[in-house]
Design a protein around this motif. Structure first.
Motif, PDB file in Angstrom:
ATOM      1  N   CYS A 124      12.227   5.760  -2.510  1.00 29.25           N
ATOM      2  CA  CYS A 124      10.823   5.946  -2.074  1.00 29.25           C
ATOM      3  C   CYS A 124       9.895   6.179  -3.254  1.00 29.25           C
ATOM      4  O   CYS A 124       8.766   5.685  -3.270  1.00 29.25           O
ATOM      5  CB  CYS A 124      10.720   7.125  -1.110  1.00 29.25           C
ATOM      6  N   LYS A 125      10.371   6.938  -4.218  1.00 30.97           N
ATOM      7  CA  LYS A 125       9.555   7.260  -5.403  1.00 30.97           C
ATOM      8  C   LYS A 125       9.175   5.975  -6.138  1.00 30.97           C
ATOM      9  O   LYS A 125       8.057   5.803  -6.604  1.00 30.97           O
ATOM     10  CB  LYS A 125      10.376   8.176  -6.323  1.00 30.97           C
ATOM     11  N   THR A 126      10.135   5.040  -6.227  1.00 31.07           N
ATOM     12  CA  THR A 126       9.873   3.773  -6.915  1.00 31.07           C
ATOM     13  C   THR A 126       8.922   2.900  -6.096  1.00 31.07           C
ATOM     14  O   THR A 126       8.051   2.234  -6.654  1.00 31.07           O
ATOM     15  CB  THR A 126      11.211   3.006  -7.110  1.00 31.07           C
ATOM     16  N   LEU A 127       9.109   2.911  -4.767  1.00 28.30           N
ATOM     17  CA  LEU A 127       8.346   1.969  -3.933  1.00 28.30           C
ATOM     18  C   LEU A 127       6.926   2.444  -3.615  1.00 28.30           C
ATOM     19  O   LEU A 127       5.996   1.636  -3.556  1.00 28.30           O
ATOM     20  CB  LEU A 127       9.101   1.738  -2.600  1.00 28.30           C
ATOM     21  N   TYR A 128       6.737   3.746  -3.415  1.00 30.06           N
ATOM     22  CA  TYR A 128       5.458   4.226  -2.858  1.00 30.06           C
ATOM     23  C   TYR A 128       4.220   3.837  -3.680  1.00 30.06           C
ATOM     24  O   TYR A 128       3.195   3.459  -3.097  1.00 30.06           O
ATOM     25  CB  TYR A 128       5.508   5.737  -2.612  1.00 30.06           C
ATOM     26  N   PRO A 129       4.270   3.893  -5.034  1.00 27.40           N
ATOM     27  CA  PRO A 129       3.040   3.568  -5.781  1.00 27.40           C
ATOM     28  C   PRO A 129       2.440   2.204  -5.447  1.00 27.40           C
ATOM     29  O   PRO A 129       1.228   2.029  -5.521  1.00 27.40           O
ATOM     30  CB  PRO A 129       3.492   3.624  -7.245  1.00 27.40           C
ATOM     31  N   SER A 130       3.255   1.232  -5.047  1.00 24.63           N
ATOM     32  CA  SER A 130       2.679  -0.096  -4.745  1.00 24.63           C
ATOM     33  C   SER A 130       2.423  -0.305  -3.245  1.00 24.63           C
ATOM     34  O   SER A 130       2.134  -1.408  -2.805  1.00 24.63           O
ATOM     35  CB  SER A 130       3.600  -1.196  -5.283  1.00 24.63           C
ATOM     36  N   MET A 131       2.534   0.765  -2.458  1.00 22.75           N
ATOM     37  CA  MET A 131       2.352   0.643  -1.000  1.00 22.75           C
ATOM     38  C   MET A 131       0.933   1.040  -0.574  1.00 22.75           C
ATOM     39  O   MET A 131       0.270   1.826  -1.259  1.00 22.75           O
ATOM     40  CB  MET A 131       3.324   1.585  -0.264  1.00 22.75           C
ATOM     41  N   ASP A 132       0.499   0.526   0.571  1.00 19.94           N
ATOM     42  CA  ASP A 132      -0.746   1.001   1.169  1.00 19.94           C
ATOM     43  C   ASP A 132      -0.475   2.241   2.019  1.00 19.94           C
ATOM     44  O   ASP A 132      -1.314   3.118   2.123  1.00 19.94           O
ATOM     45  CB  ASP A 132      -1.349  -0.103   2.065  1.00 19.94           C
ATOM     46  N   SER A 133       0.699   2.256   2.657  1.00 15.87           N
ATOM     47  CA  SER A 133       1.027   3.377   3.551  1.00 15.87           C
ATOM     48  C   SER A 133       2.524   3.659   3.503  1.00 15.87           C
ATOM     49  O   SER A 133       3.309   2.778   3.141  1.00 15.87           O
ATOM     50  CB  SER A 133       0.722   3.034   5.016  1.00 15.87           C
ATOM     51  N   ALA A 134       2.867   4.855   3.936  1.00 11.40           N
ATOM     52  CA  ALA A 134       4.280   5.165   4.178  1.00 11.40           C
ATOM     53  C   ALA A 134       4.383   5.935   5.493  1.00 11.40           C
ATOM     54  O   ALA A 134       3.539   6.787   5.797  1.00 11.40           O
ATOM     55  CB  ALA A 134       4.847   5.994   3.031  1.00 11.40           C
ATOM     56  N   ILE A 135       5.385   5.565   6.284  1.00  8.44           N
ATOM     57  CA  ILE A 135       5.674   6.303   7.523  1.00  8.44           C
ATOM     58  C   ILE A 135       7.069   6.893   7.347  1.00  8.44           C
ATOM     59  O   ILE A 135       8.055   6.149   7.244  1.00  8.44           O
ATOM     60  CB  ILE A 135       5.640   5.385   8.768  1.00  8.44           C
ATOM     61  N   LEU A 136       7.133   8.222   7.298  1.00 12.38           N
ATOM     62  CA  LEU A 136       8.409   8.873   6.978  1.00 12.38           C
ATOM     63  C   LEU A 136       9.067   9.362   8.255  1.00 12.38           C
ATOM     64  O   LEU A 136       8.757  10.428   8.778  1.00 12.38           O
ATOM     65  CB  LEU A 136       8.164  10.005   5.982  1.00 12.38           C
ATOM     66  N   CYS A 137       9.944   8.525   8.737  1.00 11.70           N
ATOM     67  CA  CYS A 137      10.538   8.738  10.043  1.00 11.70           C
ATOM     68  C   CYS A 137      11.962   9.270   9.914  1.00 11.70           C
ATOM     69  O   CYS A 137      12.561   9.705  10.884  1.00 11.70           O
ATOM     70  CB  CYS A 137      10.515   7.369  10.728  1.00 11.70           C
ATOM     71  N   ALA A 145       6.890  15.700   0.852  1.00 12.49           N
ATOM     72  CA  ALA A 145       5.997  16.530   0.041  1.00 12.49           C
ATOM     73  C   ALA A 145       5.739  15.867  -1.313  1.00 12.49           C
ATOM     74  O   ALA A 145       4.618  15.883  -1.825  1.00 12.49           O
ATOM     75  CB  ALA A 145       6.608  17.911  -0.142  1.00 12.49           C
ATOM     76  N   LEU A 146       6.787  15.253  -1.881  1.00 11.79           N
ATOM     77  CA  LEU A 146       6.608  14.614  -3.197  1.00 11.79           C
ATOM     78  C   LEU A 146       5.729  13.374  -3.108  1.00 11.79           C
ATOM     79  O   LEU A 146       4.883  13.138  -3.971  1.00 11.79           O
ATOM     80  CB  LEU A 146       7.984  14.303  -3.815  1.00 11.79           C
ATOM     81  N   LEU A 147       5.898  12.587  -2.043  1.00 15.31           N
ATOM     82  CA  LEU A 147       5.007  11.427  -1.873  1.00 15.31           C
ATOM     83  C   LEU A 147       3.584  11.912  -1.598  1.00 15.31           C
ATOM     84  O   LEU A 147       2.611  11.294  -2.049  1.00 15.31           O
ATOM     85  CB  LEU A 147       5.482  10.504  -0.743  1.00 15.31           C
ATOM     86  N   GLY A 148       3.479  13.041  -0.889  1.00 13.26           N
ATOM     87  CA  GLY A 148       2.163  13.641  -0.615  1.00 13.26           C
ATOM     88  C   GLY A 148       1.443  13.991  -1.916  1.00 13.26           C
ATOM     89  O   GLY A 148       0.225  13.836  -2.024  1.00 13.26           O
ATOM     90  N   VAL A 208       2.204   9.131   6.610  1.00 14.07           N
ATOM     91  CA  VAL A 208       2.404   9.608   7.980  1.00 14.07           C
ATOM     92  C   VAL A 208       3.782  10.256   8.066  1.00 14.07           C
ATOM     93  O   VAL A 208       4.763   9.703   7.556  1.00 14.07           O
ATOM     94  CB  VAL A 208       2.313   8.422   8.978  1.00 14.07           C
ATOM     95  N   GLY A 209       3.852  11.409   8.687  1.00 13.63           N
ATOM     96  CA  GLY A 209       5.134  12.104   8.811  1.00 13.63           C
ATOM     97  C   GLY A 209       5.497  12.371  10.254  1.00 13.63           C
ATOM     98  O   GLY A 209       4.698  12.134  11.172  1.00 13.63           O
ATOM     99  N   PHE A 210       6.689  12.852  10.438  1.00 12.41           N
ATOM    100  CA  PHE A 210       7.193  13.210  11.757  1.00 12.41           C
ATOM    101  C   PHE A 210       7.568  14.690  11.761  1.00 12.41           C
ATOM    102  O   PHE A 210       7.957  15.229  10.729  1.00 12.41           O
ATOM    103  CB  PHE A 210       8.445  12.391  12.095  1.00 12.41           C
ATOM    104  N   ALA A 211       7.486  15.296  12.921  1.00 14.54           N
ATOM    105  CA  ALA A 211       8.012  16.652  13.083  1.00 14.54           C
ATOM    106  C   ALA A 211       8.758  16.704  14.397  1.00 14.54           C
ATOM    107  O   ALA A 211       8.224  16.324  15.439  1.00 14.54           O
ATOM    108  CB  ALA A 211       6.878  17.661  13.077  1.00 14.54           C
TER     109      ALA A 211
END
Ligand code: CTP
Length: 403
Positions: free
Chosen positions: A268-281, A316-319, A329-332
């Motif tokens: 995720c750390k490698t991919l997130y910088p080039s993403m528009d969004s992340a949904i952490l399911c 939290a780190l992607l945040g 976007v996260g889940f609880a």
């Protein structure tokens, strides 16, 4: 033009199987053709018992494909070419037998080989009597097909609804065509967007044969990946260890399999910088054994203490990494004090919104095919009724598109 331009120029493979509802395929063809679509019929041998290829070819202005070879001159009918040609495949009516073959890859006729080679989205309109429809094998096959990203079209809402009365009857032709129009209307709404989705559990190794895991099946994450891909997004799908039956087939989805929270974090750390969004399911383990035994641990003594160390909190780190224009976007999944727990996670992890499900709600949470969610932002809360995970994914992605 009837019903807008969504189907204008679209190439549709219409699969017809051996059901009494096969006569309704003519109405589907007429409506598709009127809307400017090109229709290629592929019919099973049993389908031909119910409706003649002559009627169908007259309506589509194309020879009907049924056999692997054209009987007249021995020309090979290429299912691979049909798979590349189509913008969508619709199987209506779809019998229990065809649904079973599709779910299990039994490629013994031209329709199934075409389905297996299909690069375009597939819509399935089941048609059978209630007993056949309600049989666990049919239900399982439909669930399998849905998990592959196929769209099941049925009268009423959600084929996994607990009430089965009136089910099995094929959806009316105009509604099948309306589903296609709706699909093409929204198809491109996320074109050009890149979305990272995490799914499933993580396994934290104790020794070579044991791990700490959880009950997450990954179904919600798969539904989200399919929904975003169907809307034209490029999906980076980072998946924990899930059942081998859970597969993605959409060309927009790129899957990375990981096992532990640490591996999921690295991906995720490698991919997130080039993403528009992340949904952490994903249901990520918060702790992992401090040391992994090299050899299988033996039963010695009266108790066993395994010391755990914290895993990275991916969310939290992607945040913290989140830049302007990116969303998260996260889940609880909670058992008590649901709303206040969700609110504090929303802040702590810098989510744009959080999807809350409570283990107190029947049909919500792990391993079910349904979910009941609330979508929470810092100042709003929307409650949704119990729905299939496919429908829930639509609600979540609709909300993401509004951000
Ligand atoms: N999550 C994550 N990495 C972790 C733990 C959780 O990315 N190590 C993400 C989940 O995918 C989910 C959200 O964080 O989107 C909420 O997870 P949860 O475990 O409920 O949050 P915690 O802060 O660990 O809260 P709790 O104290 O309830 O365990």
């Amino acid at each position: 033009m009837i019903g807008g331009y969504m189907l204008q120029g679209k190439k549709i493979v219409l699969g017809i199987t051996g059901s009494i509802a096969a006569y309704k395929s003519c109405l589907i063809i007429r409506q598709l053709v009127k809307r400017g679509a090109e229709v290629q019929v592929v019919i099973t041998p049993a389908g031909k018992e119910f409706i003649t290829p002559i009627t169908l070819s007259a309506l589509t202005s194309k020879p009907v494909v049924s056999d692997f070879f054209a009987q007249r001159d021995g020309t090979w009918h290429s299912h691979v070419d049909l798979g590349l040609w189509a913008d969508a495949m619709v199987i209506a009516p779809a019998t229990a037998s065809t649904i079973g073959k599709m779910a299990n890859g039994v490629a013994d006729n031209m329709l199934i080989t075409t389905y297996l080679s299909m690069k375009a989205p597939v819509f399935i309109a089941p048609a059978m009597d209630l007993d056949m429809y309600a049989h666990p094998s049919t239900q399982q096959n439909l669930k399998t097909l849905q998990s592959y990203g196929n769209h099941i079209i049925e009268p009423g809402t959600g084929f996994l609804a607990s009430k089965l009365e009136g089910k099995g009857r094929m959806e009316e032709p105009e509604n099948i065509v309306a589903c296609l129009e709706k699909f093409f209307a929204q198809k491109e709404s996320m074109k050009g967007k890149k979305v990272l989705i995490t799914a499933g559990p993580t396994y934290e190794k104790i020794d070579p044969v044991r791990f700490i895991g959880n009950y997450s099946s990954g179904k919600m994450g798969f539904a989200l990946a399919n929904e975003c891909a169907n809307r034209g997004a490029q999906v980076e799908f980072v998946c924990g260890p899930v059942s081998s039956a859970m597969q993605v087939s959409h060309p927009n989805i790129h899957r990375t399999d990981v096992e532990s929270a640490q591996e999921m974090f690295e991906a995720c750390k490698t991919l997130y910088p080039s993403m528009d969004s992340a949904i952490l399911c994903a249901a990520v383990a918060d702790f992992a054994p401090e040391t992994v035994a090299v050899q299988k641990m033996k039963r010695t003594g009266d108790d066993l203490v395994i010391r755990l160390k914290p895993n990275p909190d991916i969310a939290a780190l992607l945040g913290q990494m989140k830049k302007n224009g990116q969303t998260l976007v996260g889940f609880a999944l909670e058992t008590n004090d649901e709303e206040s727990n969700a609110q504090s996670k929303l802040k702590k992890k810098n989510f744009d919104f959080i999807v809350l499900n409570s283990l107190r709600d029947e049909g919500a949470g792990f391993r079910t095919d349904t979910n009941k969610i609330s979508i929470i932002t810092s100042n709003t809360k929307k409650d949704y009724p119990l729905k299939t995970k496919g429908e829930v994914a639509k609600d979540i992605v609709d909300e993401l598109e509004c951000l």
